[in-house]
Design an enzyme around this catalytic site. Structure first.
Site, PDB file in Angstrom:
ATOM      1  N   LYS A   1       0.825  -1.205   0.000  1.00 62.06           N
ATOM      2  CA  LYS A   1       0.000   0.000   0.000  1.00 62.06           C
ATOM      3  C   LYS A   1       0.868   1.269   0.000  1.00 62.06           C
ATOM      4  CE  LYS A   1      -4.056  -1.897   2.496  1.00 62.06           C
ATOM      5  NZ  LYS A   1      -4.765  -1.842   3.817  1.00 62.06           N
TER       6      LYS A   1
ATOM      7  N   PHE B   1     -15.314   5.080   7.548  1.00 63.80           N
ATOM      8  CA  PHE B   1     -13.929   5.276   7.098  1.00 63.80           C
ATOM      9  C   PHE B   1     -13.747   5.057   5.600  1.00 63.80           C
ATOM     10  CE2 PHE B   1     -14.069   0.732   8.373  1.00 63.80           C
ATOM     11  CZ  PHE B   1     -13.553   0.117   7.230  1.00 63.80           C
TER      12      PHE B   1
ATOM     13  N   ARG C   1      -1.400 -13.844   5.932  1.00 62.28           N
ATOM     14  CA  ARG C   1      -2.184 -13.152   6.973  1.00 62.28           C
ATOM     15  C   ARG C   1      -1.431 -13.204   8.310  1.00 62.28           C
ATOM     16  NH1 ARG C   1      -6.658  -9.798   5.758  1.00 62.28           N
ATOM     17  NH2 ARG C   1      -7.463 -10.165   7.834  1.00 62.28           N
TER      18      ARG C   1
ATOM     19  N   THR D   1      -5.231  -6.383  11.682  1.00 65.25           N
ATOM     20  CA  THR D   1      -5.543  -5.222  10.835  1.00 65.25           C
ATOM     21  C   THR D   1      -5.100  -3.914  11.465  1.00 65.25           C
ATOM     22  OG1 THR D   1      -7.468  -6.422  10.005  1.00 65.25           O
ATOM     23  CG2 THR D   1      -7.467  -4.028   9.678  1.00 65.25           C
TER      24      THR D   1
ATOM     25  N   ARG E   1       2.334  -5.416   9.969  1.00 66.69           N
ATOM     26  CA  ARG E   1       1.404  -4.335  10.294  1.00 66.69           C
ATOM     27  C   ARG E   1       1.718  -3.643  11.624  1.00 66.69           C
ATOM     28  NH1 ARG E   1      -4.352  -6.783   8.030  1.00 66.69           N
ATOM     29  NH2 ARG E   1      -4.274  -5.711   6.027  1.00 66.69           N
TER      30      ARG E   1
ATOM     31  N   HIS F   1      -2.120  -5.101   2.000  1.00 65.73           N
ATOM     32  CA  HIS F   1      -3.363  -5.861   1.928  1.00 65.73           C
ATOM     33  C   HIS F   1      -2.977  -7.308   1.717  1.00 65.73           C
ATOM     34  CE1 HIS F   1      -7.327  -7.290   0.831  1.00 65.73           C
ATOM     35  NE2 HIS F   1      -6.725  -7.961  -0.141  1.00 65.73           N
TER      36      HIS F   1
HETATM   37  O1  CDP Z   1      -7.210  -5.590   5.564  1.00 69.85           O
HETATM   38  P1  CDP Z   1      -7.985  -6.500   6.486  1.00 69.85           P
HETATM   39  O2  CDP Z   1      -8.684  -7.611   5.749  1.00 69.85           O
HETATM   40  O3  CDP Z   1      -7.135  -7.015   7.617  1.00 69.85           O
HETATM   41  O4  CDP Z   1      -9.104  -5.605   7.198  1.00 69.85           O
HETATM   42  P2  CDP Z   1     -10.577  -5.170   6.740  1.00 69.85           P
HETATM   43  O5  CDP Z   1     -11.412  -5.155   7.982  1.00 69.85           O
HETATM   44  O6  CDP Z   1     -11.054  -5.977   5.583  1.00 69.85           O
HETATM   45  O7  CDP Z   1     -10.386  -3.671   6.271  1.00 69.85           O
HETATM   46  C1  CDP Z   1      -9.789  -3.365   5.041  1.00 69.85           C
HETATM   47  C2  CDP Z   1      -8.861  -2.183   5.226  1.00 69.85           C
HETATM   48  O8  CDP Z   1      -9.640  -1.043   5.564  1.00 69.85           O
HETATM   49  C3  CDP Z   1      -7.862  -2.319   6.369  1.00 69.85           C
HETATM   50  O9  CDP Z   1      -6.713  -3.050   6.021  1.00 69.85           O
HETATM   51  C4  CDP Z   1      -7.548  -0.874   6.680  1.00 69.85           C
HETATM   52  O10 CDP Z   1      -6.547  -0.341   5.816  1.00 69.85           O
HETATM   53  C5  CDP Z   1      -8.867  -0.170   6.368  1.00 69.85           C
HETATM   54  N1  CDP Z   1      -9.638   0.155   7.592  1.00 69.85           N
HETATM   55  C6  CDP Z   1      -9.670   1.483   8.008  1.00 69.85           C
HETATM   56  O11 CDP Z   1      -9.084   2.349   7.353  1.00 69.85           O
HETATM   57  N2  CDP Z   1     -10.362   1.847   9.137  1.00 69.85           N
HETATM   58  C7  CDP Z   1     -11.026   0.913   9.862  1.00 69.85           C
HETATM   59  N3  CDP Z   1     -11.675   1.300  10.960  1.00 69.85           N
HETATM   60  C8  CDP Z   1     -11.006  -0.438   9.446  1.00 69.85           C
HETATM   61  C9  CDP Z   1     -10.300  -0.787   8.294  1.00 69.85           C
HETATM   62 MG    MG Z   2     -10.394  -7.700   4.586  1.00 70.20          MG
END
Ligand code: CDP
Ligand code: MG
Length: 242
Positions: A14, A64, A102, A108, A122, A147
């Site tokens: 990213k 967000f 992962r 996350t 991360r 990601h």
């Molecule tokens: O990327 P991952 O699958 O771990 O998490 P997700 O819950 O699918 O969310 C996708 C992406 O959204 C995250 O990796 C974050 O970059 C972003 N995100 C965010 O900006 N603010 C949040 N409160 C939750 C997620």
């Molecule tokens: Mg996701």
């Protein structure tokens, strides 16, 4: 279906990782020596709104979301430098690719990552408040460097969203493909099969395409309920065009 337990996963480096020169570090952590995973595809992408919206479609209703689109399109980290607004997209393949990546990526939220898995990719990320027009904090944006597909099913959807079949070597293609017997064009956001002035070619007759994409295009042309959106198919054909 993926190839036995040699599954594929989509990784995106990213914009925050690019800004912090963490690309080499991430490649090292995910290297074949460490993980048993190998490259099946890789490219540099200037992320369009269409691709970003399809990639993060599941988050559309979240507070967000607008901030997430700004982040993944590179506008947050490189507002004045369009040439730097990009991500690196990689298809990794190997035993349990999705779960392995992962695990190395970690939670996350980087605050949780630092607490629960110090040293994971991360753990180097940041959490940034998202404010409304009045300046009140309404959510948080999570800058977390990479990601990584969360399930095999998500990996298939995402790899087909970001990559055309011919961007993955034949021996490494994991999903069903088909030769398209007709050409497809976009005109004013609509799908057509005859070229006319102002239309954008996406697929030419004879091109190799993901079978599931061709199904969607055929359904759209014949007026059936499509199994996915036009944007889901088209986004990758509109990358790096202009
Ligand atoms: O990327 P991952 O699958 O771990 O998490 P997700 O819950 O699918 O969310 C996708 C992406 O959204 C995250 O990796 C974050 O970059 C972003 N995100 C965010 O900006 N603010 C949040 N409160 C939750 C997620
Ligand atoms: Mg996701």
């Amino acid at each position: 279906m993926q190839n036995g337990n040699h599954t594929q996963s989509l990784v995106l480096i990213k914009p925050d990782a690019l800004k912090n020169s963490a690309t080499g570090y991430i490649f090292s952590i995910l290297s074949e020596f460490n993980t048993g995973l190998y490259f099946a595809g890789m490219k540099v992408v200037n992320v369009t709104e269409m691709l970003a919206a399809e990639h993060y479609a599941e988050h559309k209703e979240k507070a967000f979301y607008p901030s997430l689109l700004e982040y993944i399109t590179g506008k947050t980290h490189f507002p004045e430098q369009p040439q730097k607004q990009k991500v690196i997209a990689i298809v990794y393949q190997g035993p349990n690719a999705v779960q392995k990546i992962r695990d190395l990526a970690g939670p996350t939220n980087p605050n949780n990552a630092r607490e629960q898995k110090p040293g994971c990719i991360r753990s180097l990320g940041a959490v940034v408040p998202v404010k409304n027009a009045e300046g009140a904090v309404i959510d948080q944006r999570i800058d977390n460097l990479i990601h990584a597909s969360a399930t095999d099913c998500e990996a298939e959807r995402e790899i087909k969203l970001w990559f055309k079949p011919n961007e993955i070597p034949t021996a490494l293609k994991s999903f069903q493909t088909q030769i398209s017997e007709r050409s497809f064009y976009l005109k004013d956001g609509k799908l057509i099969t005859e070229y006319n002035s102002g239309s954008t070619p996406i697929i030419a007759a004879g091109d190799i395409v993901w079978k599931s994409d061709l199904d969607i295009l055929d359904q759209l042309i014949s007026g059936q309920t499509p199994s996915g959106t036009l944007e889901l198919v088209a986004a990758k054909y509109l990358l790096n065009r202009e």
